[in-house]
Design an enzyme around this catalytic site. Structure first.
Site, PDB file in Angstrom:
ATOM      1  N   PRO A  68      18.722  46.113   9.118  1.00 31.97           N
ATOM      2  CA  PRO A  68      18.775  45.172   7.998  1.00 31.97           C
ATOM      3  C   PRO A  68      20.000  45.427   7.118  1.00 31.97           C
ATOM      4  O   PRO A  68      20.484  46.563   7.050  1.00 31.97           O
ATOM      5  CB  PRO A  68      17.491  45.483   7.214  1.00 31.97           C
ATOM      6  CG  PRO A  68      17.120  46.881   7.597  1.00 31.97           C
ATOM      7  CD  PRO A  68      17.627  47.086   8.996  1.00 31.97           C
ATOM      8  N   ASP A  69      20.505  44.368   6.456  1.00 27.80           N
ATOM      9  CA  ASP A  69      21.557  44.628   5.467  1.00 27.80           C
ATOM     10  C   ASP A  69      20.867  45.067   4.173  1.00 27.80           C
ATOM     11  O   ASP A  69      19.665  45.353   4.174  1.00 27.80           O
ATOM     12  CB  ASP A  69      22.500  43.410   5.294  1.00 27.80           C
ATOM     13  CG  ASP A  69      21.812  42.199   4.699  1.00 27.80           C
ATOM     14  OD1 ASP A  69      20.645  42.318   4.276  1.00 27.80           O
ATOM     15  OD2 ASP A  69      22.440  41.124   4.637  1.00 27.80           O
ATOM     16  N   PHE A  70      21.588  45.138   3.072  1.00 26.52           N
ATOM     17  CA  PHE A  70      20.998  45.667   1.833  1.00 26.52           C
ATOM     18  C   PHE A  70      20.506  44.565   0.902  1.00 26.52           C
ATOM     19  O   PHE A  70      19.419  44.632   0.360  1.00 26.52           O
ATOM     20  CB  PHE A  70      22.029  46.548   1.091  1.00 26.52           C
ATOM     21  CG  PHE A  70      22.401  47.765   1.889  1.00 26.52           C
ATOM     22  CD1 PHE A  70      21.658  48.932   1.778  1.00 26.52           C
ATOM     23  CD2 PHE A  70      23.464  47.735   2.782  1.00 26.52           C
ATOM     24  CE1 PHE A  70      21.973  50.041   2.534  1.00 26.52           C
ATOM     25  CE2 PHE A  70      23.785  48.845   3.540  1.00 26.52           C
ATOM     26  CZ  PHE A  70      23.043  50.000   3.419  1.00 26.52           C
ATOM     27  N   ARG A  71      21.348  43.520   0.726  1.00 32.67           N
ATOM     28  CA  ARG A  71      21.092  42.588  -0.370  1.00 32.67           C
ATOM     29  C   ARG A  71      20.627  41.200   0.029  1.00 32.67           C
ATOM     30  O   ARG A  71      20.423  40.370  -0.853  1.00 32.67           O
ATOM     31  CB  ARG A  71      22.353  42.500  -1.259  1.00 32.67           C
ATOM     32  CG  ARG A  71      22.638  43.819  -1.923  1.00 32.67           C
ATOM     33  CD  ARG A  71      23.871  43.837  -2.779  1.00 32.67           C
ATOM     34  NE  ARG A  71      24.045  45.190  -3.326  1.00 32.67           N
ATOM     35  CZ  ARG A  71      24.553  46.209  -2.662  1.00 32.67           C
ATOM     36  NH1 ARG A  71      24.977  46.041  -1.427  1.00 32.67           N
ATOM     37  NH2 ARG A  71      24.632  47.410  -3.217  1.00 32.67           N
TER      38      ARG A  71
ATOM     39  N   ASN B 251      29.559  50.841   6.666  1.00 37.81           N
ATOM     40  CA  ASN B 251      28.323  51.118   7.407  1.00 37.81           C
ATOM     41  C   ASN B 251      28.216  52.578   7.833  1.00 37.81           C
ATOM     42  O   ASN B 251      29.218  53.222   8.125  1.00 37.81           O
ATOM     43  CB  ASN B 251      28.224  50.198   8.619  1.00 37.81           C
ATOM     44  CG  ASN B 251      28.208  48.744   8.200  1.00 37.81           C
ATOM     45  OD1 ASN B 251      27.956  48.452   7.024  1.00 37.81           O
ATOM     46  ND2 ASN B 251      28.481  47.851   9.118  1.00 37.81           N
TER      47      ASN B 251
ATOM     48  N   ASP C 141      26.085  53.404  10.326  1.00 40.43           N
ATOM     49  CA  ASP C 141      25.386  53.379  11.624  1.00 40.43           C
ATOM     50  C   ASP C 141      26.238  53.854  12.789  1.00 40.43           C
ATOM     51  O   ASP C 141      25.757  53.940  13.923  1.00 40.43           O
ATOM     52  CB  ASP C 141      24.843  51.962  11.895  1.00 40.43           C
ATOM     53  CG  ASP C 141      25.924  50.877  11.778  1.00 40.43           C
ATOM     54  OD1 ASP C 141      27.089  51.165  12.068  1.00 40.43           O
ATOM     55  OD2 ASP C 141      25.574  49.738  11.392  1.00 40.43           O
TER      56      ASP C 141
ATOM     57  N   HIS D 208      31.700  55.016   3.389  1.00 39.48           N
ATOM     58  CA  HIS D 208      30.459  55.550   2.820  1.00 39.48           C
ATOM     59  C   HIS D 208      29.873  56.661   3.696  1.00 39.48           C
ATOM     60  O   HIS D 208      28.669  56.899   3.680  1.00 39.48           O
ATOM     61  CB  HIS D 208      29.450  54.410   2.586  1.00 39.48           C
ATOM     62  CG  HIS D 208      29.918  53.429   1.549  1.00 39.48           C
ATOM     63  ND1 HIS D 208      29.354  52.205   1.343  1.00 39.48           N
ATOM     64  CD2 HIS D 208      30.935  53.518   0.634  1.00 39.48           C
ATOM     65  CE1 HIS D 208      29.991  51.567   0.364  1.00 39.48           C
ATOM     66  NE2 HIS D 208      30.964  52.353  -0.076  1.00 39.48           N
TER      67      HIS D 208
HETATM   68  P1  OAD Z   1      25.071  43.719   1.633  1.00 35.04           P
HETATM   69  O1  OAD Z   1      23.664  43.661   2.087  1.00 35.04           O
HETATM   70  O2  OAD Z   1      25.316  43.864   0.185  1.00 35.04           O
HETATM   71  O3  OAD Z   1      25.829  42.398   2.110  1.00 35.04           O
HETATM   72  C1  OAD Z   1      25.742  41.918   3.422  1.00 35.04           C
HETATM   73  C2  OAD Z   1      26.433  40.562   3.494  1.00 35.04           C
HETATM   74  O4  OAD Z   1      26.465  40.163   4.860  1.00 35.04           O
HETATM   75  C3  OAD Z   1      25.709  39.464   2.742  1.00 35.04           C
HETATM   76  O5  OAD Z   1      26.656  38.690   2.049  1.00 35.04           O
HETATM   77  C4  OAD Z   1      25.008  38.648   3.833  1.00 35.04           C
HETATM   78  O6  OAD Z   1      24.900  37.281   3.507  1.00 35.04           O
HETATM   79  C5  OAD Z   1      25.959  38.833   4.986  1.00 35.04           C
HETATM   80  N1  OAD Z   1      25.349  38.764   6.319  1.00 35.04           N
HETATM   81  C6  OAD Z   1      24.197  39.322   6.747  1.00 35.04           C
HETATM   82  N2  OAD Z   1      24.028  39.122   8.072  1.00 35.04           N
HETATM   83  C7  OAD Z   1      25.117  38.418   8.492  1.00 35.04           C
HETATM   84  C8  OAD Z   1      25.546  37.908   9.751  1.00 35.04           C
HETATM   85  N3  OAD Z   1      24.839  38.093  10.860  1.00 35.04           N
HETATM   86  N4  OAD Z   1      26.710  37.237   9.806  1.00 35.04           N
HETATM   87  C9  OAD Z   1      27.461  37.043   8.681  1.00 35.04           C
HETATM   88  N5  OAD Z   1      27.108  37.503   7.473  1.00 35.04           N
HETATM   89  C10 OAD Z   1      25.963  38.193   7.367  1.00 35.04           C
HETATM   90  O7  OAD Z   1      25.776  44.861   2.486  1.00 35.04           O
HETATM   91  P2  OAD Z   1      27.152  45.607   2.173  1.00 35.04           P
HETATM   92  O8  OAD Z   1      28.111  44.693   1.530  1.00 35.04           O
HETATM   93  O9  OAD Z   1      27.561  46.283   3.408  1.00 35.04           O
HETATM   94  O10 OAD Z   1      26.144  51.621   0.073  1.00 35.04           O
HETATM   95  O11 OAD Z   1      26.667  46.702   1.121  1.00 35.04           O
HETATM   96  C11 OAD Z   1      27.607  47.589   0.583  1.00 35.04           C
HETATM   97  C12 OAD Z   1      26.975  48.896   0.246  1.00 35.04           C
HETATM   98  O12 OAD Z   1      25.817  48.697  -0.571  1.00 35.04           O
HETATM   99  C13 OAD Z   1      26.417  49.674   1.422  1.00 35.04           C
HETATM  100  O13 OAD Z   1      27.402  50.391   2.131  1.00 35.04           O
HETATM  101  C14 OAD Z   1      25.417  50.589   0.772  1.00 35.04           C
HETATM  102  C15 OAD Z   1      24.779  49.637  -0.192  1.00 35.04           C
HETATM  103  O14 OAD Z   1      24.244  50.193  -1.326  1.00 35.04           O
HETATM  104  C16 OAD Z   1      25.638  52.854  -0.020  1.00 35.04           C
HETATM  105  O15 OAD Z   1      24.572  53.150   0.411  1.00 35.04           O
HETATM  106  C17 OAD Z   1      26.513  53.826  -0.720  1.00 35.04           C
END
Ligand code: OAD
Length: 328
Positions: free
Chosen positions: A34-37, A108, A110, A127
């Site tokens: 999963p992503d974060f936000r 990431n 991972d 990170h």
């Molecule tokens: P986020 O979850 O903040 O953002 C992910 C982005 O990817 C969002 O804008 C989604 O809409 C988009 N997205 C998801 N799936 C997608 C797909 N299949 N194709 C295109 N877009 C997609 O994740 P990050 O920006 O990586 O830090 O978060 C940054 C940091 O926040 C992480 O490294 C982590 C977290 O807190 C730490 O843990 C220090």
């Protein structure tokens, strides 16, 4: 989107093109991480079971010091080794193979860029990653096999000072790796033709500030489900926005580039490796140095033993000759 993709493909086809990637969790969602936000599916909206004061606390160093259990409950789920790279990760690898990759800055943890075969000199894990583990108090290093063993029944604990041990992923409140600052210093002042930002909400600094620092001579490309960061606040005329899934964009792009077969075979190789439980991770420079050191030590040991044997044989021969002389 087709016209934009054709423009992008035309730039990528140029022999001397230099591409820098800035990626985040969205390039790994199709791998099952999963992503974060993202609302509903993102990690931060699914942490109720951990009873956190606020979602980001799970990656906060002060919170970890008091309550390491929340992170370790999650670490087990996120631990690398269970996931195969996406088409997007293999696209970065193809850019490397075709000598077009300048660098891949990733948020990431991972390690999927490495598993896809992107070499250490090209990957900047801003990170950190799960590759190594240290005590948060005395910095003692714990072997990963030991960390995994302890994770099954307790919070991994330092053998020296009994402090908590955690993988080297950067928590809120911790410094980013020196490699991030050193290479960005170098890269931001040298040529990049394409800056591809993908799968990130550009919410966490200093990483989120990088696209704004990309030279105005470069074309910035955003491949993401939504507009974000500097692409929203300070858009440039030359920006290319591809607001779609990362893998879908790559599928279309490789068709235009004629790279589909190569991408397909890399994807199949990854799936096979996962089935055979043989996901290969490219070693870091430090791992390679240690390997060379160990090999040199092993060779020196063999040479010492051979020399000892030869000396013994010479001694035995000398003794035999002396005995013969005495008899004469
Ligand atoms: P986020 O979850 O903040 O953002 C992910 C982005 O990817 C969002 O804008 C989604 O809409 C988009 N997205 C998801 N799936 C997608 C797909 N299949 N194709 C295109 N877009 C997609 O994740 P990050 O920006 O990586 O830090 O978060 C940054 C940091 O926040 C992480 O490294 C982590 C977290 O807190 C730490 O843990 C220090």
């Amino acid at each position: 989107m087709d016209e934009k993709l054709q423009k992008l493909a035309a730039v990528l086809k140029r022999d001397s093109v230099s591409v820098t990637f800035f990626v985040g969790a969205g390039i790994s969602t199709s791998c099952g991480i999963p992503d974060f936000r993202s609302p509903k599916t993102g990690l931060y909206s699914n942490l109720k079971k951990l009873n956190l004061p606020y979602p980001e606390a799970v990656f906060d160093i002060d919170y970890f010091r008091k309550s390491p259990k929340a992170f370790y409950t999650l670490a087990d789920e996120l631990y690398p080794g269970k996931f195969v790279p996406s088409k997007f990760h293999y696209f970065v690898r193809l850019c490397q193979d075709k000598k077009k990759l300048k660098r891949c800055y990733t948020q990431n943890i991972d390690t999927l860029e490495r598993i896809a075969g992107v070499r250490d000199e090209y990957v900047v894990e801003a990170h950190g990653s799960f590759a190594k583990n240290h005590c948060i108090d005395c910095d003692w290093e714990m072997e990963t096999s030991e960390l995994k063993r302890q994770m099954k029944s307790q919070i991994p604990t330092c053998a020296k000072c009994k402090g908590y041990v955690k993988p080297d992923i950067v928590f809120f409140g911790e410094a980013l790796p020196a490699k991030f600052f050193d290479l960005w210093d170098e890269d931001s002042s040298s040529k990049t033709d394409l800056a591809i930002v993908a799968g990130t909400s550009l919410a966490v600094y200093p990483f989120a500030g990088l696209p704004a620092e990309v030279s105005t001579k470069a074309t910035r490309v955003l491949i993401n489900r939504e507009k974000c960061g500097d692409f929203e606040r300070n858009p440039r005329k030359s920006d290319v926005l591809l607001l779609e899934s990362c893998d879908l964009v790559v599928e279309k792009l490789v068709q235009l580039l004629g790279w589909e077969k190569e991408l397909d075979s890399l994807v199949k190789e990854g799936e096979r490796a996962l089935k055979e439980n043989a996901l290969y991770v490219h070693p870091t420079e430090k791992d390679l140095e240690e390997k060379v050191k160990k090999e040199a030590e092993a060779i020196a040991k063999v040479e010492r033993e051979e020399e000892k044997k030869e000396n013994q044989q010479i001694d035995e021969l000398t003794e035999t000759l002396q005995n013969i002389k005495v008899k004469d």
